[in-house]
Write an enzyme that holds these catalytic residues in place. Structure first.
Site, PDB file in Angstrom:
ATOM      1  N   TYR A 281       0.850  -1.188   0.000  1.00 50.54           N
ATOM      2  CA  TYR A 281       0.000   0.000   0.000  1.00 50.54           C
ATOM      3  C   TYR A 281       0.885   1.236   0.000  1.00 50.54           C
ATOM      4  O   TYR A 281       1.566   1.527   0.983  1.00 50.54           O
ATOM      5  CB  TYR A 281      -0.907  -0.024   1.233  1.00 50.54           C
ATOM      6  CG  TYR A 281      -2.064   0.945   1.154  1.00 50.54           C
ATOM      7  CD1 TYR A 281      -3.319   0.509   0.747  1.00 50.54           C
ATOM      8  CD2 TYR A 281      -1.909   2.288   1.483  1.00 50.54           C
ATOM      9  CE1 TYR A 281      -4.388   1.392   0.669  1.00 50.54           C
ATOM     10  CE2 TYR A 281      -2.962   3.173   1.400  1.00 50.54           C
ATOM     11  CZ  TYR A 281      -4.203   2.722   0.995  1.00 50.54           C
ATOM     12  OH  TYR A 281      -5.247   3.598   0.903  1.00 50.54           O
ATOM     13  N   TYR A 332      -5.060   5.150  -8.008  1.00 46.87           N
ATOM     14  CA  TYR A 332      -5.334   5.173  -6.573  1.00 46.87           C
ATOM     15  C   TYR A 332      -6.669   4.483  -6.332  1.00 46.87           C
ATOM     16  O   TYR A 332      -7.723   5.111  -6.342  1.00 46.87           O
ATOM     17  CB  TYR A 332      -5.362   6.612  -6.059  1.00 46.87           C
ATOM     18  CG  TYR A 332      -5.542   6.703  -4.556  1.00 46.87           C
ATOM     19  CD1 TYR A 332      -4.687   6.024  -3.697  1.00 46.87           C
ATOM     20  CD2 TYR A 332      -6.556   7.470  -3.995  1.00 46.87           C
ATOM     21  CE1 TYR A 332      -4.838   6.108  -2.322  1.00 46.87           C
ATOM     22  CE2 TYR A 332      -6.714   7.567  -2.621  1.00 46.87           C
ATOM     23  CZ  TYR A 332      -5.862   6.883  -1.786  1.00 46.87           C
ATOM     24  OH  TYR A 332      -6.016   6.960  -0.430  1.00 46.87           O
TER      25      TYR A 332
END
Length: 379
Positions: A281, A332
């Site tokens: 992440y 994203y």
């Protein structure tokens, strides 16, 4: 560093599998919304798996305002449904909840759908009057900048240590025709000279903001073997929450809670050296180094040295990471797209960016709900 000893079997090891994956284009799409994007992604996942909407009896949605409206649009009447909170940590949380539902018989086929039209509606992830913490920070970027400043003070790292992360992920995006930043390579010098955003972080340390959607369909490993694609198994997951600093970043960059998720190796029956690649992440480039340190790929404070010689870059490094381009250069999608990329790597579908003979991948999420997953290609 050696992997932790592998011992007892874990009850959910290899019991649940990804049966279908669907993603949309990524960009700016004001003509639709998160519902429309989510439907597009789920229809792609259904096509990928060979299933129909009527087969879906479990539904988990994220950043889609109403599971009722979404189910109505898709023609789904589940016996298990959930609307999660919006932060990216809930990608892995959602996956674990789906695995538990499937393993206990609460649902047979669970669709997990993330839809985000944040770019077209000009959603603010901080800025303006936003209060990210009681100390007046106006964005998550500000808190990550402070954490990296502390890391530099504590361990002697520098902003230049983040360059190899951004450059490697942009290299991967240039191999991915669907990435937002496809065809736009960057250099270490460009990373160093990028526009400052929040000291010491600069533009190329920040994730993208775009519209798009991701869907996964999960079921038992046994059912998945009868579907269109090679099953990808959830071999293990581990999670450790830490809310004693719920309003502000800690000095230790989630290190204790991330370190607790090293139990994922024991649960999966797979050690670090059995992995071929990573999904991390990467809302901001420092998070990647925090993740590598927390999961024991290097010692705390050594993340900069660990990535310096291209360790994360496909073709040159031992640990190809975020091979789609990640949040920094692909899209994203708050972890959802990174997990989808891990699945596609294990199905050997990634073309120029394929990790040779990928058999096992690890996903890491460094937040105050720290998590790690290990996915494996079924034999």
């Amino acid at each position: 560093m050696p992997s932790p000893a592998i011992s007892r079997p874990w009850p959910l090891r290899d019991k649940v599998a990804f049966a279908g994956i669907g993603t949309t284009r990524y960009g700016n799409f004001p003509e639709t919304d998160s519902y429309g994007l989510g439907c597009e992604a789920l229809n792609a996942a259904l096509e990928d798996s060979g299933l129909k909407p009527g087969d879906i009896d479990g539904l988990i949605v994220s950043r889609i305002p109403s599971y009722e409206r979404f189910a109505e649009m898709m023609g789904i009447n589940p016996q298990y449904c959930l609307l999660t909170e919006t932060p990216g940590r809930f990608s892995a949380v959602s996956l674990a909840l789906a695995a538990q539902a499937i393993a206990t018989g609460a649902a047979n086929y669970v669709a997990l759908v993330y839809g985000n039209n944040g770019r077209s509606v000009r959603m603010r992830y901080g800025g303006g009057d936003s209060q990210w913490s009681p100390w007046g920070m106006t964005s998550p970027g500000a808190s990550h900048a402070m954490m990296w400043q502390r890391h530099m003070h504590e361990f002697g790292t520098t902003h230049a240590d983040l360059g190899p992360v951004s450059v490697a992920f942009r290299h991967h995006a240039c191999l991915n025709p669907d990435a937002v930043m496809h065809g736009r390579p960057i250099t270490l010098q460009q990373h160093a000279e990028a526009r400052p955003i929040c000291e010491p972080l600069k533009l190329l340390d920040y994730c993208l903001i775009n519209d798009g959607a991701v869907a996964w369909i999960m079921t038992t490993a046994e059912r998945a073997r009868d579907l269109k694609r090679p099953p990808v198994l959830l071999s293990g997951y581990a999670r450790q929450d830490a809310f004693h600093y719920g309003s502000a970043p800690p000095d230790d960059f989630w290190y204790p809670s991330l370190s607790a998720t090293r139990s994922v190796y024991d649960r999966a029956g797979i050690g670090r050296e059995d992995l071929q690649g990573l999904g991390i992440y990467d809302n901001f480039s420092p998070t990647v180094l925090f993740s590598l340190e927390g999961l024991g790929f290097c010692n705390q404070g050594e993340g900069g040295a660990f990535v310096r010689d291209g360790a994360l870059q496909l073709g040159t490094g031992r640990w190809p990471t975020n091979t789609s381009g990640g949040h920094l250069s692909d899209s994203y999608m708050q972890g959802w797209g990174i997990i989808a990329e891990c699945v596609r790597q294990l199905r050997h579908e990634c073309g120029e960016r394929q990790i040779p003979d990928a058999q096992a991948m690890q996903y890491i999420c460094a937040t105050n709900i720290a998590q790690s997953l290990i996915l494996r290609r079924a034999a």
